[in-house]
Design a protein around this motif. Structure first.
Motif, short mmCIF file in Angstrom:
data_model
loop_
_atom_site.label_atom_id
_atom_site.label_comp_id
_atom_site.label_asym_id
_atom_site.label_seq_id
_atom_site.Cartn_x
_atom_site.Cartn_y
_atom_site.Cartn_z
N GLY A 55 -19.33 -14.87 15.25
CA GLY A 55 -20.77 -14.95 15.11
C GLY A 55 -21.32 -13.86 14.21
N LEU A 56 -20.79 -12.64 14.35
CA LEU A 56 -21.17 -11.55 13.45
C LEU A 56 -20.89 -11.94 12.01
N THR A 57 -19.74 -12.54 11.78
CA THR A 57 -19.33 -12.94 10.44
C THR A 57 -20.23 -14.03 9.89
N ALA A 58 -20.56 -15.02 10.72
CA ALA A 58 -21.45 -16.09 10.28
C ALA A 58 -22.81 -15.53 9.88
N PHE A 59 -23.32 -14.59 10.66
CA PHE A 59 -24.61 -13.96 10.35
C PHE A 59 -24.52 -13.25 9.00
N GLY A 72 -26.28 -19.44 13.69
CA GLY A 72 -26.19 -19.44 15.14
C GLY A 72 -25.13 -18.46 15.60
N VAL A 73 -25.49 -17.60 16.54
CA VAL A 73 -24.57 -16.57 17.01
C VAL A 73 -24.50 -16.62 18.53
N PHE A 74 -23.30 -16.86 19.05
CA PHE A 74 -23.04 -16.89 20.48
C PHE A 74 -22.35 -15.58 20.87
#
Length: 273
Positions: free
Chosen positions: A140-144, A158-160
């Motif tokens: 999630g950190l990476t997606a952000f 989206g971060v879970f």
């Protein structure tokens, strides 16, 4: 727009992409809606840690949301992590205090310059709707990070249970909250990326409470991300959604329970007159 006679049904295919950026083969699965007429607006979700697709019950979740008319047609690309996950994930260009995330720039390059063109080549219809990037924990950190720095390719993130604790200094070495890498990235970014954000935490994500305020660190770190976004000029609820799951843990089953909420937020079906 769906007809009542012919709803999308998810077709799952396995793929292998030879990546020059990562110097390895990347396994991924594409969840593509079938039974489309061909003129629908088609959306895209890139999902990190695609090896957890079964645990997330992704195919059944998508089919259930289609059958209840909750989401628009959506291609989901679940990208499986490698054994070098903690090196390829992170904030690109800023490894953490023990050097994790050193290969994050290569992963970013893979996503933008190799994965996105590959997916469009695999999908017969143009992907002309919303594009989102999501992940759980470090994914999630990476997606952000990737969406934030490439908002010309993505509309939402989206971060879970995101690893927003990611820091450049260890706790025992004089750490302060200013050492959190992603928060600093948000503050130091010029301008305001054109993105919307969905952030989830679980009340049982962890037990750590480094500042002893009786709030677990994962919630503190996520709330501080929201505060940094608000300081940049984003608004709630227009731009930022926060979902705190009571009893939610730092594990795939909790994220699976939260997945429908994210998908309907990001790709909710429009009301047609």
């Amino acid at each position: 727009m769906y007809t009542t006679m012919l709803l999308p049904e998810v077709i799952r295919t396995k793929n292998v992409l030879k990546s020059a950026s990562l110097k390895r083969e990347v396994e991924l699965e594409i969840f593509m809606p079938d039974n489309l007429l061909g003129n629908e607006v088609l959306n895209l979700l890139i999902l990190n840690d695609g090896q957890d697709a079964d645990g997330l019950d992704l195919q059944n979740t998508l089919n259930g949301l289609y059958q209840t008319y909750k989401i628009e047609p959506l291609v989901v690309v679940a990208v499986k992590a490698s054994k070098d996950r903690v090196q390829e994930y992170g904030v690109a260009g800023v490894p953490d205090f023990v050097g994790r995330g050193a290969s994050a720039p290569a992963y970013t390059d893979f996503v933008i310059n190799e994965l996105l063109p590959f997916v469009q080549g695999e999908v017969a219809m143009p992907i002309n709707g919303k594009r989102a990037f999501a992940g759980c924990s470090l994914g999630g950190l990476t997606a952000f990070d990737i969406a934030w720095n490439n908002d010309n390719y993505f509309d939402a993130v989206g971060v879970f249970s995101g690893s927003f604790w990611w820091r450049k200094k260890d706790l025992k070495d004089g750490y302060t909250d200013d050492d959190r890498i992603l928060h600093q990235m948000i503050r130091q970014t010029d301008g305001k990326p054109e993105l919307k954000f969905w952030l989830m935490t679980g009340t049982e994500d962890e037990t750590a409470d480094r500042n002893r305020n009786f709030i677990i660190d994962s919630i503190d770190d996520t709330i501080d991300v929201i505060k940094a976004l608000l300081d940049k000029g984003y608004q709630r609820p227009e731009d930022i959604a926060y979902y705190e799951m009571v009893g939610g843990k730092h594990e795939v089953p909790s994220w699976a329970k939260a997945m429908p909420a994210f998908l309907t937020w990001a790709f909710g079906r429009k009301t047609y007159l």
